[in-house]
Design an enzyme around this catalytic site. Structure first.
Site, PDB file in Angstrom:
ATOM      1  CD  GLN A 299      -3.174  -0.856   0.250  1.00 27.58           C
ATOM      2  OE1 GLN A 299      -3.261   0.317  -0.404  1.00 27.58           O
ATOM      3  NE2 GLN A 299      -3.803  -1.875  -0.259  1.00 27.58           N
TER       4      GLN A 299
ATOM      5  CB  CYS B  47      -7.903  -0.723  -5.053  1.00 29.13           C
ATOM      6  SG  CYS B  47      -7.600  -2.121  -6.260  1.00 29.13           S
TER       7      CYS B  47
END
Length: 466
Positions: free
Chosen positions: A293, A419
């Site tokens: 991330q 996402c």
């Protein structure tokens, strides 16, 4: 800049006077030519809902069903409009940020609206279902802990290199929206301080000079085309020089690939160093170019939410699908203990190997290098089951086959880390058909100033009716 001709279909370069409508997925808003319900749809960047703008047409899509455009002049501004903090943001400039012209709170309202629209229109969710899943606060997009201004958060940045205007060496650059064109920049305001400190923006030529470029016999040395800068949570930042793969032999009458609309992906020059990220007291060692991330607060926040919703118990069976280097598998292994089981599935061999190393202290946990759909099919065929599951697919989503196979394992709880809200919506629609319902939802702003957003969804078996 020509104005569109009355009665003629607008084309690239035409200037349109538009009343901007609602936000849409992808960092733009929806308008219509002629401002009528039946006018041609225009997806407008650099605008906000309710504004009246002049927009230049930049392209079309859907076989001509819609246009793309950039707002180049604002005649009636939204109260949410602010001056972009970055001088490289705006029409025709760097394409990395979509919403710098919007107040940060407004950006998050827009992202929440996009998630809601996708879940309702694509996912078939009802407003009542969303209300139950989001609680009293409703569907909102939350800031990650410690993120006050939405700047200096991106810990991984690939910087393109472009010749300097004076011909003396190279300059740093980022690509324009939907383009291979490199826009020279001397800073990126969403890049983390560690990334900036490497010099990728201020002195990229020095980094290129420091790279040892091998000369292959009888061939010129490869050209460093980009620099991958990574500022990990532990240790010093690193820079990985990238080169374009060797060009294929040219054939008469055939243009180079880059001129046919495709761009070769750059490759690392030499061995790629490893970096260390630390989450909840666990060190994760991975390739500097491996997936992690990019927001420094994301991994810890996601892990905490996954564990809270799944509430894994000793002796349970847990699956971590699209597991990466084992961010979720490691704490799951601790929670289920030696009477439980954990299987981490990851298609990328290097990441799966890293996950295996991170799971070494837990003999009841293993990492499997392979496609998620194949691993799930094997479990279903063998009559396997799972108590809790983490599903963290790529931007394209898990897909119907994976979701149906997952439901067949009869888990009591699944956390889907998404996402892309459109992919999440598609997979939620499949999950509902397969007997899993949305029980909780959080939307997190892990990518401030851009249109990207992370959603965490808890799925549970739907109550059976008799």
């Amino acid at each position: 800049m020509p104005a569109s001709v009355a009665g003629a279909a607008p084309g690239v370069g035409d200037l349109l006077d538009l009343r901007v409508g609602p936000v849409a997925h992808g960092g733009h808003c929806v308008a219509r030519v002629g401002d009528t319900p039946h006018g041609q749809v225009v997806f407008v960047r650099h605008a906000l809902p309710g504004e009246r703008v002049s927009a230049v047409v930049t392209g079309s899509g859907g076989g001509g069903r819609f246009l793309r455009a950039d707002a180049v002049e604002v005649h009636e501004a939204s109260p949410d409009r602010v001056p972009p903090p970055c001088p490289f943001a705006g029409p025709g400039r760097c394409g990395g940020c979509d919403w710098q012209h919007a107040d940060l709170a407004a950006q998050r309202r827009l992202k929440a609206e996009v998630v809601r629209e996708q879940l309702v229109r694509v996912g078939g969710c009802t407003e009542q279902e969303l209300a139950r899943a989001t609680g009293p606060a409703g569907l909102v997009c939350e800031a990650l802990p410690g993120d006050q201004e939405g700047l200096r958060w991106r810990t991984r940045v690939e910087v393109a290199l472009t010749p300097r205007h004076d011909g003396d060496g190279v300059a740093a650059g980022l690509r324009a929206h939907r383009s291979h064109r490199v826009v020279p920049v001397d800073d990126c305001l969403i890049a983390a301080p560690g990334v900036v400190g490497t010099g990728v923006f201020s002195d990229p030529q020095a980094l290129v000079d420091a790279a040892r470029v091998p000369v292959r016999q009888g061939r010129p040395a490869p050209r460093v085309s980009a620099l991958d800068a990574v500022a990990p949570g532990a240790g010093d930042p690193v820079v990985v020089p990238l080169v374009l793969p060797g060009d294929p032999p040219r054939r008469r009458g055939r243009r180079p690939a880059s001129r046919r609309g495709s761009r070769q992906a750059p490759e690392p020059l030499g061995p790629v160093p490893e970096v260390v990220e630390t989450v909840r007291g666990h060190d994760f060692r991975l390739s500097a170019r491996g997936f992690w991330q990019v927001h420094p607060g994301a991994a810890a926040e996601f892990t905490a939410q996954v564990l809270d919703w799944l509430d894994p118990q000793p002796g349970e069976r847990a699956l971590d699908l699209y597991a990466g280097v084992g961010l979720f598998a490691v704490p799951l292994a601790e929670a289920v203990g030696d009477s439980g089981e954990v299987l981490a599935v990851e298609a990328d061999v290097a990441a799966a190997d890293a996950a295996g190393r991170h799971l070494d202290p837990y003999p009841w946990a293993q990492a499997h290098a392979g496609a998620t759909e194949e691993a799930l099919a094997g479990l279903v065929t063998s009559g396997g089951s799972a108590d809790v599951v983490v599903l963290d697919p790529p931007r394209s989503g898990a897909g119907a086959d994976v979701v149906r196979a997952l439901a067949a394992l009869r888990p009591r709880a699944v956390v889907y880390v998404a996402c892309d809200p459109a992919a999440l919506a598609r997979d939620l629609a499949t999950a509902r058909e397969a007997g899993l319902e949305l029980a909780a939802l959080r939307v997190l702003d892990a990518f401030p100033m851009t249109h990207h957003v992370e959603s965490l969804a808890l799925l549970r078996p739907a109550p059976t009716t008799t």
